[in-house]
Write an enzyme that holds these catalytic residues in place. Structure first.
Site, PDB file in Angstrom:
ATOM      1  N   HIS A  96     -27.639  55.742 -17.333  1.00  0.00           N
ATOM      2  CA  HIS A  96     -28.066  54.423 -17.785  1.00  0.00           C
ATOM      3  C   HIS A  96     -29.346  54.097 -17.015  1.00  0.00           C
ATOM      4  O   HIS A  96     -29.506  54.535 -15.867  1.00  0.00           O
ATOM      5  CB  HIS A  96     -27.065  53.333 -17.424  1.00  0.00           C
ATOM      6  CG  HIS A  96     -25.658  53.542 -17.900  1.00  0.00           C
ATOM      7  ND1 HIS A  96     -24.766  54.356 -17.264  1.00  0.00           N
ATOM      8  CD2 HIS A  96     -24.988  52.984 -18.937  1.00  0.00           C
ATOM      9  CE1 HIS A  96     -23.603  54.311 -17.899  1.00  0.00           C
ATOM     10  NE2 HIS A  96     -23.699  53.490 -18.916  1.00  0.00           N
ATOM     11  N   ASP A  99     -28.797  53.096 -13.480  1.00  0.00           N
ATOM     12  CA  ASP A  99     -28.227  54.111 -12.578  1.00  0.00           C
ATOM     13  C   ASP A  99     -29.319  54.751 -11.741  1.00  0.00           C
ATOM     14  O   ASP A  99     -29.091  55.125 -10.594  1.00  0.00           O
ATOM     15  CB  ASP A  99     -27.552  55.251 -13.352  1.00  0.00           C
ATOM     16  CG  ASP A  99     -26.418  54.791 -14.220  1.00  0.00           C
ATOM     17  OD1 ASP A  99     -25.873  53.708 -13.964  1.00  0.00           O
ATOM     18  OD2 ASP A  99     -26.087  55.529 -15.174  1.00  0.00           O
ATOM     19  N   GLU A 227     -20.493  55.274 -28.988  1.00  0.00           N
ATOM     20  CA  GLU A 227     -19.340  55.755 -28.226  1.00  0.00           C
ATOM     21  C   GLU A 227     -18.187  54.768 -28.429  1.00  0.00           C
ATOM     22  O   GLU A 227     -18.187  53.680 -27.844  1.00  0.00           O
ATOM     23  CB  GLU A 227     -19.718  55.855 -26.743  1.00  0.00           C
ATOM     24  CG  GLU A 227     -18.618  56.441 -25.892  1.00  0.00           C
ATOM     25  CD  GLU A 227     -19.020  56.539 -24.423  1.00  0.00           C
ATOM     26  OE1 GLU A 227     -20.171  56.911 -24.123  1.00  0.00           O
ATOM     27  OE2 GLU A 227     -18.165  56.242 -23.567  1.00  0.00           O
ATOM     28  N   GLU A 263     -15.097  59.887 -26.369  1.00  0.00           N
ATOM     29  CA  GLU A 263     -14.593  59.993 -24.992  1.00  0.00           C
ATOM     30  C   GLU A 263     -13.075  60.119 -25.021  1.00  0.00           C
ATOM     31  O   GLU A 263     -12.378  59.324 -25.660  1.00  0.00           O
ATOM     32  CB  GLU A 263     -15.013  58.762 -24.178  1.00  0.00           C
ATOM     33  CG  GLU A 263     -14.453  58.798 -22.759  1.00  0.00           C
ATOM     34  CD  GLU A 263     -15.142  57.818 -21.823  1.00  0.00           C
ATOM     35  OE1 GLU A 263     -16.359  57.628 -21.941  1.00  0.00           O
ATOM     36  OE2 GLU A 263     -14.440  57.250 -20.974  1.00  0.00           O
ATOM     37  N   HIS A 266     -11.113  57.030 -23.976  1.00  0.00           N
ATOM     38  CA  HIS A 266     -11.203  55.941 -24.955  1.00  0.00           C
ATOM     39  C   HIS A 266     -10.286  56.223 -26.138  1.00  0.00           C
ATOM     40  O   HIS A 266      -9.716  55.300 -26.726  1.00  0.00           O
ATOM     41  CB  HIS A 266     -12.634  55.775 -25.448  1.00  0.00           C
ATOM     42  CG  HIS A 266     -13.602  55.389 -24.376  1.00  0.00           C
ATOM     43  ND1 HIS A 266     -14.931  55.159 -24.617  1.00  0.00           N
ATOM     44  CD2 HIS A 266     -13.421  55.181 -23.049  1.00  0.00           C
ATOM     45  CE1 HIS A 266     -15.545  54.828 -23.489  1.00  0.00           C
ATOM     46  NE2 HIS A 266     -14.646  54.858 -22.520  1.00  0.00           N
ATOM     47  N   ASP A 291     -17.693  62.659 -24.222  1.00  0.00           N
ATOM     48  CA  ASP A 291     -17.542  62.253 -22.831  1.00  0.00           C
ATOM     49  C   ASP A 291     -16.234  62.850 -22.349  1.00  0.00           C
ATOM     50  O   ASP A 291     -15.140  62.413 -22.734  1.00  0.00           O
ATOM     51  CB  ASP A 291     -17.550  60.721 -22.688  1.00  0.00           C
ATOM     52  CG  ASP A 291     -18.969  60.196 -22.448  1.00  0.00           C
ATOM     53  OD1 ASP A 291     -19.925  60.985 -22.569  1.00  0.00           O
ATOM     54  OD2 ASP A 291     -19.109  58.998 -22.128  1.00  0.00           O
ATOM     55  N   ASP A 302      -9.245  52.646 -18.457  1.00  0.00           N
ATOM     56  CA  ASP A 302     -10.214  53.741 -18.488  1.00  0.00           C
ATOM     57  C   ASP A 302     -10.368  54.303 -17.081  1.00  0.00           C
ATOM     58  O   ASP A 302     -11.292  53.930 -16.362  1.00  0.00           O
ATOM     59  CB  ASP A 302     -11.533  53.150 -19.017  1.00  0.00           C
ATOM     60  CG  ASP A 302     -12.479  54.190 -19.556  1.00  0.00           C
ATOM     61  OD1 ASP A 302     -12.065  55.344 -19.719  1.00  0.00           O
ATOM     62  OD2 ASP A 302     -13.641  53.841 -19.824  1.00  0.00           O
ATOM     63  N   ASP A 304     -11.093  57.278 -16.171  1.00  0.00           N
ATOM     64  CA  ASP A 304     -12.205  58.240 -16.053  1.00  0.00           C
ATOM     65  C   ASP A 304     -11.912  59.362 -15.065  1.00  0.00           C
ATOM     66  O   ASP A 304     -12.709  59.634 -14.154  1.00  0.00           O
ATOM     67  CB  ASP A 304     -13.495  57.516 -15.625  1.00  0.00           C
ATOM     68  CG  ASP A 304     -14.090  56.662 -16.729  1.00  0.00           C
ATOM     69  OD1 ASP A 304     -13.791  56.917 -17.907  1.00  0.00           O
ATOM     70  OD2 ASP A 304     -14.868  55.741 -16.409  1.00  0.00           O
ATOM     71  N   ASP A 334     -17.933  62.138 -18.002  1.00  0.00           N
ATOM     72  CA  ASP A 334     -17.861  60.698 -17.714  1.00  0.00           C
ATOM     73  C   ASP A 334     -16.589  60.512 -16.876  1.00  0.00           C
ATOM     74  O   ASP A 334     -15.588  59.972 -17.337  1.00  0.00           O
ATOM     75  CB  ASP A 334     -17.817  59.900 -19.017  1.00  0.00           C
ATOM     76  CG  ASP A 334     -18.031  58.417 -18.778  1.00  0.00           C
ATOM     77  OD1 ASP A 334     -18.039  58.010 -17.605  1.00  0.00           O
ATOM     78  OD2 ASP A 334     -18.180  57.669 -19.759  1.00  0.00           O
TER      79      ASP A 334
HETATM   80  C1  XLS Z   1     -17.403  53.146 -20.392  1.00  0.00           C
HETATM   81  C2  XLS Z   1     -18.208  54.156 -21.035  1.00  0.00           C
HETATM   82  C3  XLS Z   1     -19.583  54.335 -20.446  1.00  0.00           C
HETATM   83  C4  XLS Z   1     -20.453  55.064 -21.413  1.00  0.00           C
HETATM   84  C5  XLS Z   1     -21.917  54.933 -21.138  1.00  0.00           C
HETATM   85  O1  XLS Z   1     -16.199  53.056 -20.574  1.00  0.00           O
HETATM   86  O2  XLS Z   1     -17.502  55.351 -21.077  1.00  0.00           O
HETATM   87  O3  XLS Z   1     -19.505  54.981 -19.229  1.00  0.00           O
HETATM   88  O4  XLS Z   1     -20.135  56.405 -21.488  1.00  0.00           O
HETATM   89  O5  XLS Z   1     -22.327  53.630 -21.165  1.00  0.00           O
HETATM   90 NI    NI Z   2     -18.252  57.179 -21.687  1.00  0.00          NI
HETATM   91 NI    NI Z   3     -15.320  55.177 -20.594  1.00  0.00          NI
END
Ligand code: XLS
Ligand code: NI
Ligand code: NI
Length: 435
Positions: A96, A99, A227, A263, A266, A291, A302, A304, A334
């Site tokens: 991003h 970032d 996404e 993702e 998600h 992702d 989430d 991750d 991600d």
């Molecule tokens: C958040 C998203 C984010 C996207 C990019 O849940 O996964 O990280 O991948 O903005």
């Molecule tokens: Ni993501």
């Molecule tokens: Ni995410």
């Protein structure tokens, strides 16, 4: 330890060296392509270079400040990121805007900072051959975006978001990124008592159209991605899942330029499997990028986590191969180290675990396809559409009346067994036949 490790070697399945790959053998050709070209691994900047382990209950557990701040810190992170990617043999990264470069007080200041870092990134890219998989703009973190960006009730916020995306697309073009991502962020709502959904959706459609038009006018040839995510941070995210996004893209005429960035975490938040979302993207002609992470089924947010579940990575790569493989997309981790995995060595270990899980998944997916039992079963299951009434219907030669006449005297019609458990045992057989 971190500095001593120059490059993570491939040592094969028997290796017990934690700082070696057991399955990811970059140049190994499998199903006609090098592993690295099948997998197209990417490092996520936000989790890897920035996230310090904070959660709702506590602060950072790892210090990624390198004793610096501002633009100096931003540059140090570029050095860190490229060193890490080189150690791991990762060829892509995703970020991003915020970032990589500190935000200023105005959009103009933020863009200036970003442009400066983009020049430095480009220098590093030219030295190493590493480049972005995709770029995106963070339009959810700051207070300005508390009610969304393109779906904010405030038109000035919409304009600021547009400015950020313009800068993001400029960066993507300059850095040669083959993708630009829109994750909804706070594009959604918490209550209808204060929300004009029709206007918000329409504004989102307009926003993406403006971005597409700008990108194409400036020569961006890559893919735009949406996404999907069903909830978090808002209660009702507009980009709920692949099917919802596909409908949205069709409504606003965006399917030629946009694809899906699916993702794993998600998908499960939406009550789907990762494989379901990938298949829905593929059958709608929207398969794009991934992702790569995994969630915790018992927590329900989430999380991750780095993907280590080989059953899932196998079925994911099965879908990727069936969809024809990646073109502009790839596997972006991600994913972040757990809060208690708080050393720099852990970052390496996380990536090694994730990359090996996907390399093994790729090997097993190819075996599953070569094995052929699943494909044959599915082909036989639907064979009645290859000739006779099934084929005739599919080719448009039947009407409701002709079908009714055909069916009138049929007796005892039942499809053959679906054989789910047997087929699950076939997957196990392929995964574990070496035992
Ligand atoms: C958040 C998203 C984010 C996207 C990019 O849940 O996964 O990280 O991948 O903005
Ligand atoms: Ni993501
Ligand atoms: Ni995410």
């Amino acid at each position: 330890m971190y500095d001593e490790i120059k490059r993570i070697p491939f040592e094969g399945a028997k290796s017990k060296n934690p700082f070696a790959f057991r399955y990811y053998d970059k140049d190994r050709v499998i199903a006609g392509k090098k592993m690295s070209d099948h997998l197209r691994f990417a490092m996520s900047w936000w989790h890897t270079c920035n996230a310090g382990g904070t959660d709702m209950f506590g602060g950072e557990t790892i210090d990624k400040s390198f004793g610096l701040s501002g633009m100096e810190l931003a540059r140090a992170k570029v050095d860190f990121a490229f060193e890490l990617m080189q150690k791991l043999g990762i060829e892509f990264y995703c970020f991003h805007d915020v970032d990589v470069a500190p935000e200023g007080e105005t959009l103009a200041e933020s863009v200036k900072n970003l442009e400066e870092i983009v020049d430095y990134l480009l220098k590093k890219q030219n030295e190493t051959g590493i480049k972005p998989l995709w770029v995106t703009a963070n339009m959810f973190g700051s207070k300005t975006f508390m009610a969304g960006a393109a779906t904010s009730p405030n038109a000035d916020v919409f304009a600021i978001a547009a400015g950020k995306v313009k800068a993001g697309i400029d960066a993507a073009i300059k850095l040669g990124a083959p993708g630009y991502v829109f994750w909804g962020g706070r594009e959604g709502y918490d209550t209808l008592i204060n929300t004009d959904v029709a206007l918000e959706l329409d504004n989102l459609g307009k926003f993406l159209t403006l971005a597409r038009d700008y990108g194409r006018a400036k020569g961006f040839k890559g893919d735009f991605y949406i996404e999907p995510k069903p909830k978090e941070p808002t209660k009702h995210q507009y980009d709920f899942d692949v099917a919802t996004c596909a409908n949205f893209l069709r409504t606003y005429g965006l399917t030629d330029d946009f694809k899906m960035n699916v993702e794993a975490n998600h998908a499960t938040l939406a009550g789907h499997t990762f494989q379901h979302e990938l298949r829905m993207a593929a059958v709608n002609g929207l398969f794009g990028s991934i992702d790569a992470n995994q969630g915790d089924m018992l927590l329900g947010w989430d999380t991750d986590q780095f993907p280590t579940n080989v059953y899932d990575t196998t079925l994911c790569m099965y879908e990727v191969i069936k969809a024809g493989g990646f073109t502009n997309g790839g596997l972006n981790f991600d994913a972040k180290a757990r809060r208690q995995s708080n050393t720099f060595e852990d970052i390496l270990l996380c990536y090694i675990a994730g990359m090996d899980a996907f390399a093994l998944g790729l090997i097993k997916a190819c075996e599953l396809i070569n094995d052929g039992r699943i494909d044959r079963f599915i082909a036989e299951r639907y064979a009645s559409y290859n000739d006779g009434i099934g084929r005739s219907m599919r080719e448009g030669r039947e009407t409701l009346e002709s079908l009714a006449a055909y069916a009138a005297e049929l007796k005892g019609v039942v499809p053959q067994s679906g054989r789910q458990e047997y087929l699950e045992s076939v997957v196990n057989d392929v995964l574990f036949s070496g035992v």
